[in-house]
Motif scaffolding. Structure first.
Motif, PDB file in Angstrom:
ATOM      1  N   ASP A  33     -11.963  -3.956   2.107  1.00  0.00           N
ATOM      2  CA  ASP A  33     -12.019  -4.957   3.170  1.00  0.00           C
ATOM      3  C   ASP A  33     -11.238  -4.546   4.416  1.00  0.00           C
ATOM      4  OD1 ASP A  33      -9.554  -5.096   1.957  1.00  0.00           O
ATOM      5  OD2 ASP A  33      -9.434  -7.276   2.015  1.00  0.00           O
ATOM      6  N   SER A  34     -10.554  -3.432   4.355  1.00  0.00           N
ATOM      7  CA  SER A  34      -9.729  -2.993   5.474  1.00  0.00           C
ATOM      8  C   SER A  34     -10.473  -1.987   6.347  1.00  0.00           C
ATOM      9  CB  SER A  34      -8.436  -2.369   4.950  1.00  0.00           C
ATOM     10  OG  SER A  34      -7.660  -1.913   6.010  1.00  0.00           O
ATOM     11  N   GLU A  35     -10.368  -2.166   7.659  1.00  0.00           N
ATOM     12  CA  GLU A  35     -11.003  -1.235   8.586  1.00  0.00           C
ATOM     13  C   GLU A  35     -10.035  -0.156   9.080  1.00  0.00           C
ATOM     14  OE1 GLU A  35     -13.035  -3.111  11.752  1.00  0.00           O
ATOM     15  OE2 GLU A  35     -14.134  -4.464  10.437  1.00  0.00           O
ATOM     16  N   ASP A  36      -8.744  -0.407   8.964  1.00  0.00           N
ATOM     17  CA  ASP A  36      -7.759   0.562   9.461  1.00  0.00           C
ATOM     18  C   ASP A  36      -7.310   1.491   8.332  1.00  0.00           C
ATOM     19  OD1 ASP A  36      -4.810  -1.590   9.511  1.00  0.00           O
ATOM     20  OD2 ASP A  36      -6.449  -1.442   8.099  1.00  0.00           O
ATOM     21  N   ASN A  37      -8.179   2.416   7.946  1.00  0.00           N
ATOM     22  CA  ASN A  37      -7.870   3.357   6.874  1.00  0.00           C
ATOM     23  C   ASN A  37      -6.999   4.508   7.344  1.00  0.00           C
ATOM     24  OD1 ASN A  37      -9.241   1.954   4.922  1.00  0.00           O
ATOM     25  ND2 ASN A  37     -11.170   2.972   5.345  1.00  0.00           N
ATOM     26  N   LEU A  38      -6.973   4.773   8.638  1.00  0.00           N
ATOM     27  CA  LEU A  38      -6.210   5.883   9.185  1.00  0.00           C
ATOM     28  C   LEU A  38      -5.352   5.368  10.333  1.00  0.00           C
ATOM     29  CD1 LEU A  38      -5.967   9.029   9.058  1.00  0.00           C
ATOM     30  CD2 LEU A  38      -7.628   9.060  10.899  1.00  0.00           C
ATOM     31  N   LYS A  39      -4.060   5.721  10.308  1.00  0.00           N
ATOM     32  CA  LYS A  39      -3.146   5.301  11.367  1.00  0.00           C
ATOM     33  C   LYS A  39      -2.479   6.539  11.949  1.00  0.00           C
ATOM     34  CE  LYS A  39      -1.859   1.004   9.143  1.00  0.00           C
ATOM     35  NZ  LYS A  39      -0.743   0.190   8.690  1.00  0.00           N
ATOM     36  N   ILE A  40      -2.325   6.553  13.263  1.00  0.00           N
ATOM     37  CA  ILE A  40      -1.594   7.613  13.943  1.00  0.00           C
ATOM     38  C   ILE A  40      -0.485   6.948  14.738  1.00  0.00           C
ATOM     39  CG2 ILE A  40      -1.730   9.483  15.618  1.00  0.00           C
ATOM     40  CD1 ILE A  40      -4.687   9.761  14.851  1.00  0.00           C
ATOM     41  N   LYS A  41       0.767   7.344  14.447  1.00  0.00           N
ATOM     42  CA  LYS A  41       1.915   6.697  15.066  1.00  0.00           C
ATOM     43  C   LYS A  41       2.917   7.722  15.573  1.00  0.00           C
ATOM     44  CE  LYS A  41       2.515   2.531  12.329  1.00  0.00           C
ATOM     45  NZ  LYS A  41       3.437   1.905  11.387  1.00  0.00           N
ATOM     46  N   LYS A  42       3.643   7.354  16.601  1.00  0.00           N
ATOM     47  CA  LYS A  42       4.814   8.105  17.031  1.00  0.00           C
ATOM     48  C   LYS A  42       5.886   7.832  15.986  1.00  0.00           C
ATOM     49  CE  LYS A  42       6.332  10.408  20.648  1.00  0.00           C
ATOM     50  NZ  LYS A  42       5.892  11.742  20.876  1.00  0.00           N
ATOM     51  N   PHE A  43       6.563   8.872  15.505  1.00  0.00           N
ATOM     52  CA  PHE A  43       7.419   8.718  14.334  1.00  0.00           C
ATOM     53  C   PHE A  43       8.542   9.737  14.377  1.00  0.00           C
ATOM     54  CE2 PHE A  43       8.243   9.354   9.750  1.00  0.00           C
ATOM     55  CZ  PHE A  43       8.387   8.043   9.349  1.00  0.00           C
ATOM     56  N   ASP A  44       9.736   9.307  14.017  1.00  0.00           N
ATOM     57  CA  ASP A  44      10.872  10.218  13.892  1.00  0.00           C
ATOM     58  C   ASP A  44      11.267  10.260  12.424  1.00  0.00           C
ATOM     59  OD1 ASP A  44      12.997  11.859  14.266  1.00  0.00           O
ATOM     60  OD2 ASP A  44      14.134  10.499  15.538  1.00  0.00           O
ATOM     61  N   LEU A  45      10.971  11.357  11.766  1.00  0.00           N
ATOM     62  CA  LEU A  45      11.171  11.498  10.328  1.00  0.00           C
ATOM     63  C   LEU A  45      12.634  11.351   9.915  1.00  0.00           C
ATOM     64  CD1 LEU A  45       9.637  12.113   7.710  1.00  0.00           C
ATOM     65  CD2 LEU A  45      10.038  14.528   8.136  1.00  0.00           C
ATOM     66  N   GLU A  46      13.551  11.652  10.808  1.00  0.00           N
ATOM     67  CA  GLU A  46      14.968  11.615  10.473  1.00  0.00           C
ATOM     68  C   GLU A  46      15.507  10.199  10.306  1.00  0.00           C
ATOM     69  OE1 GLU A  46      16.571  13.746  13.720  1.00  0.00           O
ATOM     70  OE2 GLU A  46      15.914  15.690  12.968  1.00  0.00           O
ATOM     71  N   THR A 102       0.830  -1.201   0.000  1.00  0.00           N
ATOM     72  CA  THR A 102       0.000   0.000   0.000  1.00  0.00           C
ATOM     73  C   THR A 102       0.868   1.256   0.000  1.00  0.00           C
ATOM     74  OG1 THR A 102      -1.654  -1.168   1.316  1.00  0.00           O
ATOM     75  CG2 THR A 102      -1.827   1.203   1.261  1.00  0.00           C
ATOM     76  N   PHE A 103       0.459   2.238  -0.792  1.00  0.00           N
ATOM     77  CA  PHE A 103       1.049   3.570  -0.728  1.00  0.00           C
ATOM     78  C   PHE A 103       0.281   4.379   0.307  1.00  0.00           C
ATOM     79  CE2 PHE A 103       2.477   2.530  -5.032  1.00  0.00           C
ATOM     80  CZ  PHE A 103       3.788   2.957  -4.967  1.00  0.00           C
ATOM     81  N   TYR A 104       1.018   5.160   1.106  1.00  0.00           N
ATOM     82  CA  TYR A 104       0.398   5.989   2.135  1.00  0.00           C
ATOM     83  C   TYR A 104       0.708   7.457   1.913  1.00  0.00           C
ATOM     84  CZ  TYR A 104      -0.805   1.992   5.026  1.00  0.00           C
ATOM     85  OH  TYR A 104      -1.353   0.834   5.506  1.00  0.00           O
ATOM     86  N   ASN A 105      -0.294   8.295   2.099  1.00  0.00           N
ATOM     87  CA  ASN A 105      -0.137   9.731   2.157  1.00  0.00           C
ATOM     88  C   ASN A 105       0.043  10.068   3.640  1.00  0.00           C
ATOM     89  OD1 ASN A 105      -0.155  12.462   1.647  1.00  0.00           O
ATOM     90  ND2 ASN A 105      -2.361  12.584   1.443  1.00  0.00           N
ATOM     91  N   ASN A 106       1.143  10.708   3.997  1.00  0.00           N
ATOM     92  CA  ASN A 106       1.474  10.961   5.393  1.00  0.00           C
ATOM     93  C   ASN A 106       1.521  12.450   5.692  1.00  0.00           C
ATOM     94  OD1 ASN A 106       2.312   8.141   6.260  1.00  0.00           O
ATOM     95  ND2 ASN A 106       3.528   8.466   4.426  1.00  0.00           N
ATOM     96  N   MET A 107       1.005  12.808   6.854  1.00  0.00           N
ATOM     97  CA  MET A 107       1.137  14.166   7.374  1.00  0.00           C
ATOM     98  C   MET A 107       1.905  14.057   8.681  1.00  0.00           C
ATOM     99  SD  MET A 107      -2.550  15.874   6.390  1.00  0.00           S
ATOM    100  CE  MET A 107      -2.758  16.392   8.017  1.00  0.00           C
ATOM    101  N   TYR A 108       3.095  14.653   8.714  1.00  0.00           N
ATOM    102  CA  TYR A 108       3.983  14.573   9.865  1.00  0.00           C
ATOM    103  C   TYR A 108       3.871  15.853  10.677  1.00  0.00           C
ATOM    104  CZ  TYR A 108       8.307  14.129  12.521  1.00  0.00           C
ATOM    105  OH  TYR A 108       9.223  14.054  13.520  1.00  0.00           O
ATOM    106  N   LEU A 109       3.479  15.733  11.934  1.00  0.00           N
ATOM    107  CA  LEU A 109       3.378  16.880  12.843  1.00  0.00           C
ATOM    108  C   LEU A 109       4.697  16.979  13.601  1.00  0.00           C
ATOM    109  CD1 LEU A 109      -0.198  16.103  14.147  1.00  0.00           C
ATOM    110  CD2 LEU A 109       0.456  17.588  12.264  1.00  0.00           C
ATOM    111  N   ASP A 110       5.522  17.904  13.158  1.00  0.00           N
ATOM    112  CA  ASP A 110       6.898  18.012  13.639  1.00  0.00           C
ATOM    113  C   ASP A 110       6.972  18.364  15.131  1.00  0.00           C
ATOM    114  OD1 ASP A 110       9.630  17.855  13.296  1.00  0.00           O
ATOM    115  OD2 ASP A 110       9.817  19.979  12.803  1.00  0.00           O
ATOM    116  N   ASN A 111       6.055  19.170  15.624  1.00  0.00           N
ATOM    117  CA  ASN A 111       6.097  19.593  17.030  1.00  0.00           C
ATOM    118  C   ASN A 111       5.920  18.407  17.990  1.00  0.00           C
ATOM    119  OD1 ASN A 111       6.066  21.963  15.641  1.00  0.00           O
ATOM    120  ND2 ASN A 111       4.337  22.835  16.706  1.00  0.00           N
TER     121      ASN A 111
END
Length: 70
Positions: free
Chosen positions: A49-62, A26-35
């Motif tokens: 067939d997928s129920e998890d259309n939106l994911k929110i994760k702790k993420f370090d872009l670097e 799957t390709f994902y469009n991501n919005m990273y909240l830097d703060n």
């Protein structure tokens, strides 16, 4: 002499990028909240067939490589 209060930054830094999840094919469009170092992941083409259309994760872009930043 005038007293000038300190200026606080009230803006939210958002970076957008596209990445590929090879496990889910799957390709994902991501919005990273830097703060807060959080990413909101939305599939570019949601599966019916997928129920998890939106994911929110702790993420370090670097630490990661992404396909395209816009």
């Amino acid at each position: 002499m005038a007293v000038i209060p300190a200026v606080e930054e009230d803006h939210i830094a958002i970076q957008k990028f596209i990445d590929w999840d090879k496990c889910r094919n799957t390709f994902y469009n991501n919005m990273y909240l830097d703060n807060w170092k959080i990413v909101i992941k939305m599939p570019l083409i949601p599966r019916e067939d997928s129920e998890d259309n939106l994911k929110i994760k702790k993420f370090d872009l670097e630490k990661y490589i992404f396909l395209c930043s816009y």
